[in-house]
Write a protein that holds these residues in place. Structure first.
Motif, mmCIF file in Angstrom:
data_model
loop_
_atom_site.group_PDB
_atom_site.id
_atom_site.type_symbol
_atom_site.label_atom_id
_atom_site.label_comp_id
_atom_site.label_asym_id
_atom_site.label_seq_id
_atom_site.Cartn_x
_atom_site.Cartn_y
_atom_site.Cartn_z
ATOM 1 N N ALA A 169 -2.308 -1.608 -2.580
ATOM 2 C CA ALA A 169 -3.208 -1.960 -1.477
ATOM 3 C C ALA A 169 -3.133 -3.448 -1.154
ATOM 4 N N ALA A 210 -3.436 4.964 -2.384
ATOM 5 C CA ALA A 210 -2.728 3.772 -1.930
ATOM 6 C C ALA A 210 -1.332 4.135 -1.431
ATOM 7 N N ASP A 213 -1.487 5.496 2.053
ATOM 8 C CA ASP A 213 -1.664 4.411 3.021
ATOM 9 C C ASP A 213 -0.332 3.732 3.301
#
Length: 313
Positions: A169, A210, A213
Protein backbone atom coordinates in the motif's frame (compact mmCIF):
# COMPACT_ATOMS: atom_id res chain seq x y z
CA UNK A 1 5.10 -14.88 -34.59
CA UNK A 2 2.03 -12.77 -35.33
CA UNK A 3 0.76 -11.01 -38.46
CA UNK A 4 -0.60 -7.54 -39.11
CA UNK A 5 -2.80 -8.85 -41.94
CA UNK A 6 -3.31 -12.55 -41.12
CA UNK A 7 -6.16 -13.04 -43.61
CA UNK A 8 -3.72 -12.49 -46.46
CA UNK A 9 -2.06 -15.78 -45.50
CA UNK A 10 -5.00 -17.44 -47.26
CA UNK A 11 -3.30 -16.42 -50.50
CA UNK A 12 -0.70 -19.09 -49.76
CA UNK A 13 -3.35 -21.59 -50.87
CA UNK A 14 -2.79 -20.32 -54.39
CA UNK A 15 0.83 -21.55 -54.43
CA UNK A 16 0.04 -25.29 -54.64
CA UNK A 17 -2.72 -24.48 -57.15
CA UNK A 18 -0.20 -22.69 -59.37
CA UNK A 19 2.19 -25.63 -59.03
CA UNK A 20 -0.55 -28.12 -59.95
CA UNK A 21 -1.66 -26.01 -62.92
CA UNK A 22 1.92 -25.74 -64.20
CA UNK A 23 2.42 -29.51 -63.91
CA UNK A 24 -0.88 -30.19 -65.73
CA UNK A 25 0.02 -27.81 -68.54
CA UNK A 26 3.45 -29.39 -68.95
CA UNK A 27 1.96 -32.88 -69.26
CA UNK A 28 -0.82 -31.67 -71.59
CA UNK A 29 1.49 -29.88 -74.01
CA UNK A 30 2.71 -32.25 -76.78
CA UNK A 31 6.44 -32.67 -77.02
CA UNK A 32 7.83 -31.13 -80.20
CA UNK A 33 9.12 -33.65 -82.69
CA UNK A 34 12.19 -33.28 -84.84
CA UNK A 35 12.31 -35.20 -88.14
CA UNK A 36 15.62 -36.86 -88.78
CA UNK A 37 17.22 -35.58 -85.56
CA UNK A 38 20.94 -35.23 -85.14
CA UNK A 39 21.58 -37.24 -81.98
CA UNK A 40 24.76 -35.33 -81.17
CA UNK A 41 22.85 -32.03 -81.22
CA UNK A 42 20.06 -33.46 -79.06
CA UNK A 43 22.59 -34.72 -76.51
CA UNK A 44 24.25 -31.29 -76.34
CA UNK A 45 20.87 -29.61 -75.73
CA UNK A 46 19.90 -32.01 -72.95
CA UNK A 47 19.25 -29.85 -69.81
CA UNK A 48 20.27 -32.64 -67.48
CA UNK A 49 18.42 -34.81 -64.97
CA UNK A 50 14.67 -34.31 -64.69
CA UNK A 51 14.93 -33.01 -61.13
CA UNK A 52 17.26 -30.21 -62.13
CA UNK A 53 14.85 -29.07 -64.84
CA UNK A 54 12.22 -28.39 -62.17
CA UNK A 55 14.54 -26.30 -59.97
CA UNK A 56 13.74 -22.86 -61.52
CA UNK A 57 10.00 -23.46 -61.15
CA UNK A 58 10.41 -24.66 -57.56
CA UNK A 59 12.43 -21.56 -56.63
CA UNK A 60 9.87 -19.31 -58.33
CA UNK A 61 7.07 -20.92 -56.33
CA UNK A 62 9.03 -20.43 -53.10
CA UNK A 63 9.52 -16.77 -54.04
CA UNK A 64 5.78 -16.43 -54.63
CA UNK A 65 5.11 -17.92 -51.19
CA UNK A 66 7.66 -15.53 -49.67
CA UNK A 67 6.06 -12.45 -51.20
CA UNK A 68 2.63 -13.64 -50.02
CA UNK A 69 4.07 -14.17 -46.52
CA UNK A 70 5.45 -10.61 -46.60
CA UNK A 71 2.05 -9.21 -47.59
CA UNK A 72 0.66 -10.58 -44.31
CA UNK A 73 3.11 -8.29 -42.43
CA UNK A 74 4.82 -10.80 -40.11
CA UNK A 75 5.80 -9.56 -36.64
CA UNK A 76 8.23 -10.98 -34.10
CA UNK A 77 8.19 -10.15 -30.38
CA UNK A 78 11.33 -8.63 -28.88
CA UNK A 79 12.40 -6.82 -25.73
CA UNK A 80 13.14 -3.11 -25.87
CA UNK A 81 14.40 -0.83 -23.08
CA UNK A 82 11.59 1.13 -21.47
CA UNK A 83 11.64 4.84 -22.00
CA UNK A 84 10.71 5.37 -18.38
CA UNK A 85 9.67 3.40 -15.32
CA UNK A 86 9.00 3.79 -11.61
CA UNK A 87 10.15 0.99 -9.34
CA UNK A 88 9.54 0.70 -5.59
CA UNK A 89 11.72 -1.63 -3.53
CA UNK A 90 9.93 -2.84 -0.41
CA UNK A 91 12.35 -4.58 1.94
CA UNK A 92 11.33 -6.51 5.04
CA UNK A 93 13.18 -5.32 8.18
CA UNK A 94 11.28 -7.47 10.68
CA UNK A 95 13.18 -9.25 13.44
CA UNK A 96 13.28 -12.51 11.46
CA UNK A 97 15.55 -10.83 8.90
CA UNK A 98 18.35 -11.22 11.45
CA UNK A 99 18.43 -15.01 10.86
CA UNK A 100 21.82 -16.22 9.69
CA UNK A 101 20.70 -19.06 7.39
CA UNK A 102 21.56 -16.71 4.52
CA UNK A 103 25.11 -15.47 5.00
CA UNK A 104 26.04 -13.20 6.60
CA UNK A 105 22.39 -12.76 7.59
CA UNK A 106 19.15 -12.30 5.69
CA UNK A 107 18.89 -8.53 5.76
CA UNK A 108 22.51 -7.94 4.79
CA UNK A 109 22.13 -10.28 1.80
CA UNK A 110 18.99 -8.39 0.82
CA UNK A 111 20.74 -5.04 1.18
CA UNK A 112 23.68 -6.06 -0.98
CA UNK A 113 21.40 -7.39 -3.71
CA UNK A 114 19.14 -4.32 -3.58
CA UNK A 115 22.11 -1.99 -3.97
CA UNK A 116 23.33 -3.92 -6.99
CA UNK A 117 19.84 -3.78 -8.46
CA UNK A 118 19.66 -0.01 -7.91
CA UNK A 119 22.98 0.49 -9.64
CA UNK A 120 22.12 -1.68 -12.65
CA UNK A 121 18.67 -0.40 -13.61
CA UNK A 122 18.80 2.48 -16.12
CA UNK A 123 19.61 5.84 -14.55
CA UNK A 124 16.54 7.46 -16.08
CA UNK A 125 14.24 5.19 -14.05
CA UNK A 126 12.89 6.42 -10.75
CA UNK A 127 13.53 4.00 -7.87
CA UNK A 128 12.19 4.37 -4.34
CA UNK A 129 12.49 2.46 -1.08
CA UNK A 130 9.94 1.28 1.49
CA UNK A 131 11.04 -0.54 4.63
CA UNK A 132 8.49 -2.51 6.60
CA UNK A 133 8.18 -4.44 9.81
CA UNK A 134 5.16 -3.75 12.04
CA UNK A 135 4.41 -0.78 9.78
CA UNK A 136 5.66 0.50 6.43
CA UNK A 137 7.79 3.61 6.00
CA UNK A 138 8.67 5.30 2.73
CA UNK A 139 12.34 6.08 3.21
CA UNK A 140 13.00 7.30 -0.34
CA UNK A 141 10.33 8.55 -2.72
CA UNK A 142 10.82 7.50 -6.37
CA UNK A 143 13.93 9.31 -7.56
CA UNK A 144 16.85 9.10 -9.95
CA UNK A 145 19.21 10.00 -7.08
CA UNK A 146 20.98 6.68 -6.59
CA UNK A 147 23.18 8.05 -3.82
CA UNK A 148 20.20 8.78 -1.55
CA UNK A 149 18.75 5.37 -2.32
CA UNK A 150 21.97 3.49 -1.53
CA UNK A 151 22.41 5.37 1.77
CA UNK A 152 18.86 4.47 2.80
CA UNK A 153 19.41 0.81 1.97
CA UNK A 154 22.58 0.76 4.07
CA UNK A 155 20.69 2.14 7.07
CA UNK A 156 18.16 -0.71 7.35
CA UNK A 157 18.07 -2.55 10.70
CA UNK A 158 15.99 -5.69 11.53
CA UNK A 159 13.37 -5.32 14.24
CA UNK A 160 9.64 -5.91 14.79
CA UNK A 161 6.77 -7.78 13.10
CA UNK A 162 5.85 -8.22 9.42
CA UNK A 163 3.31 -6.14 7.44
CA UNK A 164 3.57 -7.04 3.76
CA UNK A 165 0.18 -5.55 2.93
CA UNK A 166 1.19 -2.19 4.38
CA UNK A 167 4.39 -2.28 2.32
CA UNK A 168 2.47 -2.74 -0.93
CA UNK A 169 0.00 0.00 0.00
CA UNK A 170 2.80 2.45 0.86
CA UNK A 171 4.64 1.62 -2.35
CA UNK A 172 1.50 2.31 -4.41
CA UNK A 173 0.97 5.61 -2.61
CA UNK A 174 4.55 6.64 -3.35
CA UNK A 175 4.14 5.78 -7.04
CA UNK A 176 0.86 7.65 -7.32
CA UNK A 177 2.45 10.73 -5.79
CA UNK A 178 5.03 10.96 -8.57
CA UNK A 179 3.04 10.13 -11.69
CA UNK A 180 -0.51 10.77 -12.89
CA UNK A 181 -2.85 7.93 -13.73
CA UNK A 182 -2.37 6.66 -17.26
CA UNK A 183 -6.11 6.26 -17.90
CA UNK A 184 -9.54 7.02 -16.45
CA UNK A 185 -9.51 3.79 -14.43
CA UNK A 186 -6.55 5.00 -12.39
CA UNK A 187 -4.06 2.56 -13.86
CA UNK A 188 -0.44 3.64 -13.55
CA UNK A 189 2.05 3.58 -16.40
CA UNK A 190 5.28 1.53 -16.30
CA UNK A 191 5.30 1.06 -12.53
CA UNK A 192 6.55 -1.98 -10.63
CA UNK A 193 6.87 -3.04 -6.99
CA UNK A 194 9.51 -5.47 -5.75
CA UNK A 195 8.81 -6.98 -2.31
CA UNK A 196 11.53 -8.88 -0.47
CA UNK A 197 10.32 -10.62 2.67
CA UNK A 198 10.94 -13.76 4.70
CA UNK A 199 7.82 -14.23 6.75
CA UNK A 200 4.05 -14.32 6.83
CA UNK A 201 2.13 -11.13 7.53
CA UNK A 202 1.38 -10.77 11.22
CA UNK A 203 -0.06 -7.24 11.40
CA UNK A 204 -1.64 -4.55 9.26
CA UNK A 205 -3.53 -4.65 5.98
CA UNK A 206 -4.12 -8.16 4.56
CA UNK A 207 -1.70 -8.67 1.65
CA UNK A 208 -4.49 -9.94 -0.64
CA UNK A 209 -6.38 -6.65 -0.34
CA UNK A 210 -3.24 -4.65 -1.08
CA UNK A 211 -2.51 -6.94 -4.03
CA UNK A 212 -6.01 -6.34 -5.43
CA UNK A 213 -5.40 -2.60 -5.22
CA UNK A 214 -2.09 -3.01 -7.07
CA UNK A 215 -3.78 -5.06 -9.77
CA UNK A 216 -6.49 -2.41 -10.20
CA UNK A 217 -3.74 0.18 -10.61
CA UNK A 218 -1.98 -1.97 -13.22
CA UNK A 219 1.13 -2.37 -11.07
CA UNK A 220 2.63 -5.90 -10.99
CA UNK A 221 4.24 -6.93 -7.72
CA UNK A 222 7.36 -9.08 -7.93
CA UNK A 223 8.09 -10.97 -4.74
CA UNK A 224 11.29 -12.51 -3.41
CA UNK A 225 10.94 -15.06 -0.61
CA UNK A 226 14.18 -15.04 1.38
CA UNK A 227 15.50 -17.74 3.70
CA UNK A 228 15.52 -21.51 4.22
CA UNK A 229 12.79 -23.65 5.81
CA UNK A 230 15.17 -24.42 8.68
CA UNK A 231 16.01 -20.79 9.43
CA UNK A 232 16.09 -19.87 13.15
CA UNK A 233 16.94 -16.81 15.21
CA UNK A 234 19.71 -16.68 17.80
CA UNK A 235 17.14 -17.44 20.53
CA UNK A 236 16.06 -20.63 18.74
CA UNK A 237 12.81 -19.26 17.28
CA UNK A 238 12.08 -20.86 13.86
CA UNK A 239 11.52 -18.34 11.06
CA UNK A 240 10.70 -20.19 7.81
CA UNK A 241 9.89 -18.00 4.79
CA UNK A 242 6.31 -17.62 3.59
CA UNK A 243 6.74 -18.82 0.01
CA UNK A 244 3.05 -19.47 -0.66
CA UNK A 245 1.85 -16.13 0.65
CA UNK A 246 4.30 -14.16 -1.46
CA UNK A 247 3.57 -16.24 -4.53
CA UNK A 248 -0.15 -15.51 -4.14
CA UNK A 249 0.59 -11.77 -4.16
CA UNK A 250 2.58 -12.08 -7.39
CA UNK A 251 -0.15 -14.13 -9.05
CA UNK A 252 -2.90 -11.68 -8.12
CA UNK A 253 -1.02 -8.70 -9.55
CA UNK A 254 0.47 -10.35 -12.63
CA UNK A 255 4.03 -10.26 -11.32
CA UNK A 256 6.43 -13.10 -10.65
CA UNK A 257 7.51 -14.86 -7.46
CA UNK A 258 11.06 -15.94 -6.69
CA UNK A 259 12.71 -17.93 -3.92
CA UNK A 260 16.20 -17.29 -2.57
CA UNK A 261 17.92 -19.47 0.00
CA UNK A 262 21.42 -17.97 -0.14
CA UNK A 263 23.14 -14.67 -0.84
CA UNK A 264 24.17 -15.68 -4.34
CA UNK A 265 20.62 -16.52 -5.42
CA UNK A 266 19.33 -13.26 -3.93
CA UNK A 267 21.75 -11.34 -6.14
CA UNK A 268 20.83 -13.48 -9.15
CA UNK A 269 17.13 -12.75 -8.63
CA UNK A 270 17.73 -9.02 -8.45
CA UNK A 271 19.90 -9.11 -11.57
CA UNK A 272 17.10 -10.90 -13.42
CA UNK A 273 14.54 -8.42 -12.14
CA UNK A 274 16.69 -5.52 -13.29
CA UNK A 275 16.77 -6.75 -16.88
CA UNK A 276 13.14 -7.92 -16.86
CA UNK A 277 11.65 -4.76 -15.38
CA UNK A 278 13.86 -2.56 -17.53
CA UNK A 279 12.43 -3.89 -20.78
CA UNK A 280 9.03 -4.19 -22.37
CA UNK A 281 7.77 -6.71 -24.91
CA UNK A 282 7.01 -5.13 -28.28
CA UNK A 283 6.16 -6.47 -31.72
CA UNK A 284 8.62 -5.70 -34.47
CA UNK A 285 7.51 -6.02 -38.09
CA UNK A 286 9.84 -8.14 -40.24
CA UNK A 287 8.11 -7.64 -43.58
CA UNK A 288 11.33 -6.35 -45.13
CA UNK A 289 13.22 -9.51 -44.23
CA UNK A 290 10.49 -11.73 -45.71
CA UNK A 291 10.29 -9.68 -48.91
CA UNK A 292 14.09 -9.65 -49.21
CA UNK A 293 14.28 -13.44 -48.88
CA UNK A 294 11.56 -13.81 -51.52
CA UNK A 295 13.43 -11.47 -53.88
CA UNK A 296 16.61 -13.54 -53.48
CA UNK A 297 14.66 -16.69 -54.29
CA UNK A 298 13.28 -15.04 -57.41
CA UNK A 299 16.78 -14.05 -58.51
CA UNK A 300 17.95 -17.60 -57.81
CA UNK A 301 15.08 -18.93 -59.96
CA UNK A 302 16.20 -16.70 -62.85
CA UNK A 303 19.82 -17.79 -62.50
CA UNK A 304 18.79 -21.44 -62.37
CA UNK A 305 16.62 -21.06 -65.48
CA UNK A 306 19.52 -19.46 -67.36
CA UNK A 307 22.05 -22.06 -66.24
CA UNK A 308 19.83 -25.04 -66.96
CA UNK A 309 18.39 -23.81 -70.26
CA UNK A 310 19.24 -26.02 -73.28
CA UNK A 311 22.15 -24.68 -75.33
CA UNK A 312 23.32 -25.51 -78.80
CA UNK A 313 26.96 -25.02 -79.59
Amino acid sequence: MTFGQPLLLLLLLAVPLVAAAAAWWTRRRPAPGVPFPDLDVVAAADPGPRRRRHLPAALALLALAGFTFALARPELPRDEPRERATIMLAIDVSGSMAAADVEPFRLRAAQDAAKRFAEEVPRRYQVGLVSFSGQADTLVAPTTDRGALLRAIDGLVPDGATAVGEAIASSLEAIRSTQPAADADGRLEAARIVVLSDGATTVGLPPQLAAEDARSAGVPVFTVSLGTPDGILANGTPVPPDDEGLQAIAEITGGQAYRSEDAESVSAVYEHLGSFIGTERVRSEVTGWAAGAAALLLVAAGVAAWRLAPRLS
